[in-house]
Structure formats: structure tokens, C-alpha cells
Scaffold this active site. Structure first.
Site, PDB file in Angstrom:
ATOM      1  N   HIS A  69     -30.782 -37.935 -96.225  1.00 15.61           N
ATOM      2  CA  HIS A  69     -30.473 -39.187 -96.730  1.00 15.61           C
ATOM      3  C   HIS A  69     -32.142 -39.777 -96.584  1.00 15.61           C
ATOM      4  CE1 HIS A  69     -26.083 -39.830 -95.144  1.00 15.61           C
ATOM      5  NE2 HIS A  69     -26.139 -38.321 -96.166  1.00 15.61           N
TER       6      HIS A  69
ATOM      7  N   GLU B 163     -32.473 -43.217 -96.042  1.00 16.54           N
ATOM      8  CA  GLU B 163     -33.312 -43.928 -94.467  1.00 16.54           C
ATOM      9  C   GLU B 163     -33.644 -42.748 -92.992  1.00 16.54           C
ATOM     10  OE1 GLU B 163     -29.044 -45.556 -95.605  1.00 16.54           O
ATOM     11  OE2 GLU B 163     -29.741 -43.969 -96.208  1.00 16.54           O
TER      12      GLU B 163
ATOM     13  N   CYS C 111     -24.770 -45.568 -93.261  1.00 16.44           N
ATOM     14  CA  CYS C 111     -23.797 -44.995 -92.954  1.00 16.44           C
ATOM     15  C   CYS C 111     -23.958 -44.615 -91.434  1.00 16.44           C
ATOM     16  CB  CYS C 111     -23.492 -43.328 -93.304  1.00 16.44           C
ATOM     17  SG  CYS C 111     -24.995 -42.404 -92.862  1.00 16.44           S
TER      18      CYS C 111
ATOM     19  N   CYS D   1     -26.912 -42.742 -90.427  1.00 13.96           N
ATOM     20  CA  CYS D   1     -28.614 -43.220 -90.395  1.00 13.96           C
ATOM     21  C   CYS D   1     -28.735 -45.022 -89.707  1.00 13.96           C
ATOM     22  CB  CYS D   1     -28.462 -43.879 -92.116  1.00 13.96           C
ATOM     23  SG  CYS D   1     -28.326 -42.308 -93.134  1.00 13.96           S
TER      24      CYS D   1
END
Length: 188
Positions: A57, A59, A87, A90
């Protein structure tokens, strides 16, 4: 060349550029930058498909880059700008990295873990809380995601229709078969 980030809108515009890089690679368009003392020290955009890695992801990638730049896993003097509410994975990484501040654009009512579905970054049982600013350039961030998913739905519908059309074209000669299953005028 380093670009100075002088405010939340500039930080989010940098994150939007990262999100656009995701979209160009057919990835969910989420982008992230981490700023320390006005300089971007970490960048990331979703690369889940390209790297075949569920943890790739924006992040997570930006946290890794920022930690390398500072040679420390503690990012307490940093601000993260991300186009979509993080999410649970993260948000947990944000807490573990001791990020000082989080700024996100669009809320995620299905998987957001910074207030929408869960609130990991403000969980009182954890040993770190993150300062939060929500909704910076939210319309632009959300529009990028809406356009991406509309295109994906359109492509899926076209892909589904193409085999049906091809099947229909191949099936046409069958429609001239006689009820007995034999072609008219043909041999059995």
C-alpha cells in the site's frame, strides 16, 4: 530536487501525483508522501498488483522510504499526506512508526481505519496517538478513485460482453439446424 511543502494542500497535491502514478499502472489510485521539516522524505503509491504483494500500500511504502531517509523507524516529527483514509494495516503501521500527524483526503466508508469503520490511530489502549486532519482536497482525491473504479467496471462489462457476442456469432449456424438435429439437405 527537493520541493518544499508549505501547507496541507501542497502536501496533498504531492500525494495526488503519487496516486496518479498508481492509476497509470492500473493500480488502485492511492498516493502518499511523508514530510519532515517541509521536505518530502518518503513517497509511495499502491503497487499491490505490480508487486503481487498485499502489503504494498502507498502508506507502507512511504513509511519505509521515510524511515530509510531518517535512518530511524520513529517518524514523530513527520506528517503523512495520503489521498484515501488508511486501512487497518496502514493505520497500525502509522501508529507503530509513531507518525506525528496524518492528513488524508477522501474518507473510506468500507475499510477506513482512522474514524470511518475503525479508529486505530486514536485507540486508547495503544501507546501512541496521531494528530489527524481530514478532508484536504477530498473531492479531487475521491474523484480520482471514482473514475478509476468506473473505468474498471466498464472494462469488466465490455470483457463480459465480448465473449457473449463472439459466442453469439459462432452459434448462428446452429440456429439453421432442423428440429431433428440434422442440417436441412445434409447427410445424417
Amino acid at each position: 530536487m527537493s520541493v518544499m511543502i508549505r501547507g496541507d494542500e501542497e502536501g496533498m497535491r504531492a500525494a495526488l501525483r503519487e496516486a496518479q502514478a498508481s492509476a497509470e499502472r492500473n493500480e488502485v489510485p492511492v498516493g502518499c508522501v511523508i514530510v519532515h521539516e517541509g521536505l518530502v522524505i518518503g513517497r509511495g503509491h499502491n503497487q499491490v498488483e505490480g508487486l503481487a504483494d498485499a502489503t504494498a500500500h502507498a502508506e507502507i511504502l512511504a513509511i519505509g522510504a521515510a524511515s530509510s531517509a531518517l535512518e530511524s523507524w520513529r517518524l514523530s516529527a513527520c506528517t503523512m499526506y495520503v489521498t484515501l483514509e488508511p486501512c487497518a494495516m496502514c493505520a497500525g503501521a502509522i501508529v507503530l512508526a509513531r507518525l506525528g500527524r496524518l492528513v488524508y483526503g477522501a474518507s473510506d466508508p468500507k475499510a477506513g481505519a482512522c474514524g470511518s469503520v475503525l479508529d486505530v490511530i486514536h485507540e486508547p489502549r495503544l501507546n501512541h496517538r496521531v494528530s489527524l486532519t481530514v478532508g484536504v482536497l477530498a473531492d479531487e482525491c475521491g474523484e480520482l478513485l471514482r473514475e478509476f473504479f468506473a473505468r474498471k467496471r466498464r472494462e469488466a462489462a465490455e470483457a463480459k460482453a465480448a465473449p457473449a457476442e463472439a459466442k453469439g456469432a459462432r452459434a448462428a449456424p446452429r440456429s439453421i439446424r432442423h428440429r431433428s438435429g440434422h442440417h436441412p439437405g445434409g447427410r445424417s
